[in-house]
Design an enzyme around this catalytic site. Structure first.
Site, mmCIF file in Angstrom:
data_model
loop_
_atom_site.group_PDB
_atom_site.id
_atom_site.type_symbol
_atom_site.label_atom_id
_atom_site.label_comp_id
_atom_site.label_asym_id
_atom_site.label_seq_id
_atom_site.Cartn_x
_atom_site.Cartn_y
_atom_site.Cartn_z
ATOM 1 N N ASP A 1 0.832 -1.203 0.000
ATOM 2 C CA ASP A 1 0.000 0.000 0.000
ATOM 3 C C ASP A 1 0.863 1.247 0.000
ATOM 4 O O ASP A 1 1.819 1.353 0.778
ATOM 5 C CB ASP A 1 -0.855 0.039 1.287
ATOM 6 N N GLU B 1 -5.296 4.502 -3.235
ATOM 7 C CA GLU B 1 -6.729 4.771 -3.054
ATOM 8 C C GLU B 1 -7.123 6.009 -3.854
ATOM 9 O O GLU B 1 -6.553 7.083 -3.653
ATOM 10 C CB GLU B 1 -7.037 5.026 -1.568
ATOM 11 N N GLU C 1 -13.843 -1.917 -1.688
ATOM 12 C CA GLU C 1 -14.054 -2.045 -0.251
ATOM 13 C C GLU C 1 -15.412 -1.467 0.141
ATOM 14 O O GLU C 1 -15.732 -0.323 -0.210
ATOM 15 C CB GLU C 1 -12.915 -1.311 0.497
#
Ligand code: MHF
Ligand code: KIV
Ligand code: MG
Length: 265
Positions: free
Chosen positions: A84, A114, A181
C-alpha cells in the site's frame, strides 16, 4: 512452486477461479500464508491499526510499509506481494514515482493507491515507469476524515454509476487490479463483469474475482468493533494453519463471503 505473477491472477479471473488474499506484515505469517495457498499478499497500511495500534491508517509512512514489505518478501520469496502507498505519499505523480520506488526496492511486485479520477495521470506515469498498479475504490480509509467514518459507499444509483465509470477509467489508465471495499454486492458484480482486470473485494460481496481480509480480523485478533464483512476462521477451524486453509477453501468454493458478510443493494 513457480512465483505468482499478475498474468496468473489475470488468468484466474478469465477462468473463473477465485483469487484468495490476506494482508501480511511479517515473514512468519507470510510463509504460512504461502504454504496454505494464498494467491497474493497485501502489505496494507492497515498496519497502522494492526501493528501500531492507531485508530486510522493516516500515521503510516512509506518507510513503515517498506520495512514490512521486506519482512513479507523474506518469508515468501515466490509470493505476489502488493504494498500500500500510504496517505499523502502520492499527492503528485512525481512524488508517487519516488515513493513507489522505495516499496519496489523493498520487494513489492505492485503498489496500491486509493482514489478515482484524480489518480489517472499518476497511474499512467507509474505504469510507464514500470511500477504495476492496483487501484482501490469504494470505502477509501485514507479519506476517513472527509467521509466522517467507515461507511458503505456507492449505495445510490448516481454514486454507483460514478464508481463504475471510475473503475473503467482506472483500468484504462493502466491499473492491473482493483480492490473494492465496502460497496453493495450488486455494484461489485457490475464492476467485476465490466472490467477485464481482476476485482478483489472486502465487504463487496461474493461476485468479485477474489477476496481479501485483514489477517488479524480472520483469526479473531481484532478486539474493537468488527466490520460486518469479517469472519473469525480460527474460531471455526481450531488452529492457525487450519484457519487459513478454511479461508482459502471457502473463498475458492464461493461460500465466503455469505450474505451475512455482505451489503445489499
Ligand atoms: N483490522 C482492520 N480491518 C480492516 O478491515 C481495516 C483496518 N483494520 N484498517 C483500515 C480499514 C478500516 N476498515 C473498516 C473499518 C470499519 C468498517 C465498518 O465498521 N463498516 C460498517 C459499515 C456500516 C454501514 O455503512 O452500513 C460495518 O458494519 O461493516 C469498515 C471498514 C477496513 N480496514
Ligand atoms: C483492507 C485492505 C484492502 C487494505 O487496504 C489494507 O489492509 O490496508
Ligand atoms: Mg490499505
Amino acid at each position: 512452486m513457480a512465483a505468482t505473477t499478475i498474468a496468473k491472477l489475470a488468468k484466474m479471473k478469465a477462468e473463473g477461479d477465485k483469487i484468495t488474499s490476506l494482508t501480511a506484515y511479517d515473514a512468519s505469517f507470510a510463509k504460512l500464508f504461502a504454504q496454505c495457498g494464498v494467491d497474493f499478499m497485501l502489505v496494507g497500511d492497515s498496519l497502522g491499526n494492526t501493528i501500531l495500534g492507531a485508530s486510522s491508517t493516516l500515521p503510516v509512512t512509506t518507510e513503515n510499509v517498506a520495512y514490512h514489505t521486506q519482512a513479507v518478501r523474506n518469508g515468501a520469496p515466490e509470493a505476489f506481494v502488493i504494498a500500500d502507498m500510504p496517505f499523502m505519499s502520492y499527492a503528485t505523480p512525481e512524488q508517487a514515482c519516488l515513493e513507489a520506488a522505495k516499496l519496489m526496492r523493498a520487494g513489492a511486485n505492485m503498489v496500491k493507491l486509493e482514489g478515482g479520477d484524480w489518480l489517472l495521470e499518476t497511474i499512467h506515469k507509474l505504469v510507464e515507469r514500470s511500477v504495476p498498479v492496483c487501484a482501490h475504490l469504494g470505502l477509501m480509509p485514507q479519506s476517513v476524515n472527509v467521509l466522517g467514518g467507515y461507511k458503505v459507499q456507492g449505495k445510490d444509483a448516481s454514486a454507483a454509476d460514478n464508481t463504475v465509470r471510475q473503475a473503467l477509467a482506472l483500468q484504462e489508465a493502466g491499473a492491473q487490479m482493483l480492490v473494492l471495499e465496502c460497496v453493495p454486492s450488486s455494484l461489485a458484480k457490475r464492476i467485476t463483469e465490466k472490467l477485464s482486470i481482476p476485482t478483489i473485494g472486502i465487504g463487496a460481496g461474493p461476485k468479485c474475482d477474489g477476496q481479501i481480509l485483514v489477517m488479524h480480523d480472520m483469526i479473531g485478533l481484532n478486539s474493537e468493533y468488527l466490520p460486518k464483512f469479517v469472519k473469525d476462521f480460527l474460531a471455526e477451524a481450531g488452529n492457525l494453519t487450519a484457519a487459513v486453509e478454511l479461508y482459502v477453501q471457502q473463498v475458492k468454493d464461493g461460500s465466503f463471503p455469505g450474505p451475512e458478510h455482505s451489503f445489499k443493494g
